[in-house]
Scaffold this motif. Sequence first.
Motif, PDB file in Angstrom:
ATOM      1  N   VAL A 187       4.901   4.662  -4.762  1.00 10.59           N
ATOM      2  CA  VAL A 187       3.184   3.881  -5.353  1.00 10.59           C
ATOM      3  C   VAL A 187       1.958   3.782  -4.058  1.00 10.59           C
ATOM      4  N   ARG A 188       1.045   3.724  -4.628  1.00  6.58           N
ATOM      5  CA  ARG A 188       0.223   3.296  -3.558  1.00  6.58           C
ATOM      6  C   ARG A 188       0.363   2.033  -3.458  1.00  6.58           C
ATOM      7  N   ALA A 189       0.150   1.190  -3.822  1.00  7.36           N
ATOM      8  CA  ALA A 189       0.767  -0.398  -3.597  1.00  7.36           C
ATOM      9  C   ALA A 189       2.465  -0.486  -4.805  1.00  7.36           C
ATOM     10  N   GLY A 190       3.136  -1.059  -3.514  1.00 14.40           N
ATOM     11  CA  GLY A 190       4.889  -1.047  -4.456  1.00 14.40           C
ATOM     12  C   GLY A 190       4.416  -2.672  -5.213  1.00 14.40           C
ATOM     13  N   ALA A 191       5.796  -3.107  -5.488  1.00 18.25           N
ATOM     14  CA  ALA A 191       5.325  -4.411  -7.272  1.00 18.25           C
ATOM     15  C   ALA A 191       5.483  -5.294  -6.282  1.00 18.25           C
ATOM     16  N   HIS A 192       5.038  -6.144  -5.868  1.00 11.80           N
ATOM     17  CA  HIS A 192       5.247  -7.161  -5.130  1.00 11.80           C
ATOM     18  C   HIS A 192       4.258  -8.918  -5.322  1.00 11.80           C
ATOM     19  N   GLU A 193       4.373  -9.917  -5.248  1.00 12.42           N
ATOM     20  CA  GLU A 193       3.940 -11.150  -5.501  1.00 12.42           C
ATOM     21  C   GLU A 193       2.811 -11.706  -3.608  1.00 12.42           C
TER      22      GLU A 193
END
Length: 313
Positions: A187-193
Amino acid sequence: MSQSAIPTLDIRRFDDDRDAFVAELGAAYREWGFAGIRGHNIAAAQIDAAYDVFARFFALPEATKRKYHQAGGGGARGYTPFGVETAKGAEHFDLKEFWHVGREIPRDSRHAAVMRANVWPTEIQEFREIAYGLYQSLDRLGARVLAALALHIGLPQDYFADKTDSGNSILRPIHYPPITSPKIPNVRAGAHEDINLITLLVGASAAGLEVKSRKGEWVPFTAEADTIVVNIGDMLQRLTNHVYPSTTHRVVNPPGDAARQPRYSTPFFLHPNPDFLIDVLPSCITPDNPSRYPEPITAQAYLEERLREIKLK
């Protein structure tokens, strides 16, 4: 759940309706870790000019852009190529390339060893002036948001002022190239904090940002053109003993033809000074919320630890 569930507030109320604004903003961050901020006084023309120079840079030949990649620098300044950054714990790298603008400090500053000098692309003469102008505007806005959050947890309004005045904050223009295959797992930006205190996201050019609710649902949050999205980062979560949660978010690939369009985004990651000690605030410790972090850590040590996790160091 509708995306309007994440509140948008007018920061001009901080001047003429302070108590109510602080209460509403604090409640939004306690629940979501995210809010939209309008009335921020950053002109659309300034934002548009910045996106214009960023898009022109990313359109340069790959070999030209790579001249500005600083090997071993953890992506701290200059250019980071496509396919490097990977969300913590993710299998696949993010679908993006980006540039980092840092704070301009005297090279004899006590922070110079950990805050590199900026590099600037000579191919676009006005890049430096426009990019750093946006940096300074977002830095000022971030200071106002932090002042409101300080009041909400019983601190002096200026609590963060001398703790962020030499902060290792980063402006990150991002380019997500067109997606040419529907079968890629990335994905363009993976799940993160986010790592920092707060993040200010200005003028994302397309939908895609999703925020994970307390119930575990992904809630789209595409702000209006006049709104800057501001979210809590892990450093502020730690400092406030999770009173302000650092919420998981991601940038998903759009469906259909929209995937074949590039996406541009420019977050500003507001950091404390490198030597700031992140130690849980006494006002955020209660019998129901005992301290989760008995060991303090400096902002610089925390940053380096996290950069290794996301494969930038």
